[in-house]
Write a protein that holds these residues in place. Sequence first.
Motif, short mmCIF file in Angstrom:
data_model
loop_
_atom_site.label_atom_id
_atom_site.label_comp_id
_atom_site.label_asym_id
_atom_site.label_seq_id
_atom_site.Cartn_x
_atom_site.Cartn_y
_atom_site.Cartn_z
N LYS A 84 0.82 -1.21 0.00
CA LYS A 84 0.00 0.00 0.00
C LYS A 84 0.86 1.26 0.00
O LYS A 84 0.37 2.35 -0.32
CB LYS A 84 -0.94 0.01 1.20
CG LYS A 84 -0.25 0.17 2.55
CD LYS A 84 -1.27 0.14 3.68
CE LYS A 84 -0.59 0.32 5.04
NZ LYS A 84 -1.57 0.30 6.16
N ILE A 141 -8.73 4.49 0.21
CA ILE A 141 -7.78 4.16 -0.86
C ILE A 141 -7.34 5.44 -1.57
O ILE A 141 -6.16 5.64 -1.85
CB ILE A 141 -8.43 3.19 -1.87
CG1 ILE A 141 -8.85 1.91 -1.18
CG2 ILE A 141 -7.47 2.89 -3.01
CD1 ILE A 141 -9.63 0.95 -2.07
N SER A 157 -1.31 1.63 -5.15
CA SER A 157 -2.43 2.43 -4.67
C SER A 157 -3.26 2.96 -5.83
O SER A 157 -4.49 2.99 -5.77
CB SER A 157 -1.92 3.60 -3.82
OG SER A 157 -1.34 3.14 -2.62
#
Length: 371
Positions: free
Chosen positions: A279, A305, A285
Amino acid sequence: MQELQDKKLQPIDLSPLSDAPLVSVLIANYNYARYISETLESVLCQTYPNYEIIVCDDGSTDNSCEVIENYTQKDSRIKLVRKPNGGVATALNAAYRESKGQIICLLDADDVWIDNKLQKTLEVFRSDPQCGFAIHNVIQIDFQGNFIKPTAMFQRLASGWLAPSALVNGGLVDNIPPASALSVRREVADLIFPLNEAFKRNADSLIFRFAPLITAIGAAPEVLSKFRLHGANTTSLVSVTPDFLEKDLVIMERVHQEQKLFVTNVYGAAIAQKLTDLKFSVLVSNSRYLHARLTNKSKIERKEIHQHLVANPRFHTHFNSLPQKWLVQWGEYLPNAFFAAFFNLVYGSSRLKSFARWLFRRNLTASFIRG
């Protein structure tokens, strides 16, 4: 295999190259009889002559082996290894076991090298005694050999000792080209091979995700290979789809797990703990956010996100074009239908893009200009 590092993140030691080092070209082939002749010819036309070509046929059902055997009879530098179908990693492992070169070059069975590719690669390695991983730029062609885009795939290429930044970026190094532009020194390859044979596809991902963690990258800015995109490609698409994004995220997670094991084996658990989660990579991402939007996830599901993506320190330098950046930076404020339409303009195979590619091919001169 070289001894493991003493729990210190540093490039591995490399022996001096000989005056004319042997280069081993590894080709994994599966049902590419249509392209393998052009691929082999592109190696035979190299300006640097000291090489061996090891083709591992991974259980092809077409006449690939017949085509390759014709070449082995014409040039003793070409060797054919046959094996039952088992995937790309098994084929590359089999080819590597037969190799003897100080330099290992990958070449996909449907790609084409420019005639000075090996010479330029050797120059990259000689330019830096710590460089054990050499890359160069590529240009995309279609199944007929026509140029898909008028420019090289990369505006810039990775270079230098990037392991520290890779560890905090989820193990990823940006701006590394496809397999046929990858070359490593024998000492680096010995730490990477054998590849995990569970990777029936995307085996080159292991190489370009492992190599930067143990050696410096050297880059030639020139276009030195043609990367072919066609319907049978296993790892590349002309356009990006939700299904492609989902599969790509699964693959990146698997590669990340392999990286963790690799770093542990080379440096030990203390260094491996510095490898951050995926991440922390802006690339991952971005893929996660695009997938969330295209599959119509709720605003609540995608909010975290999106925030994680735009807050990434690499966000403003990651994208090759402003439309790509604007799409994910401000697209969160667009309704799903508008976002999908904008996405198709940026990433899809629209009629406008198809016309632009046709117009470029129509006016492209017959000679291929490097760089």
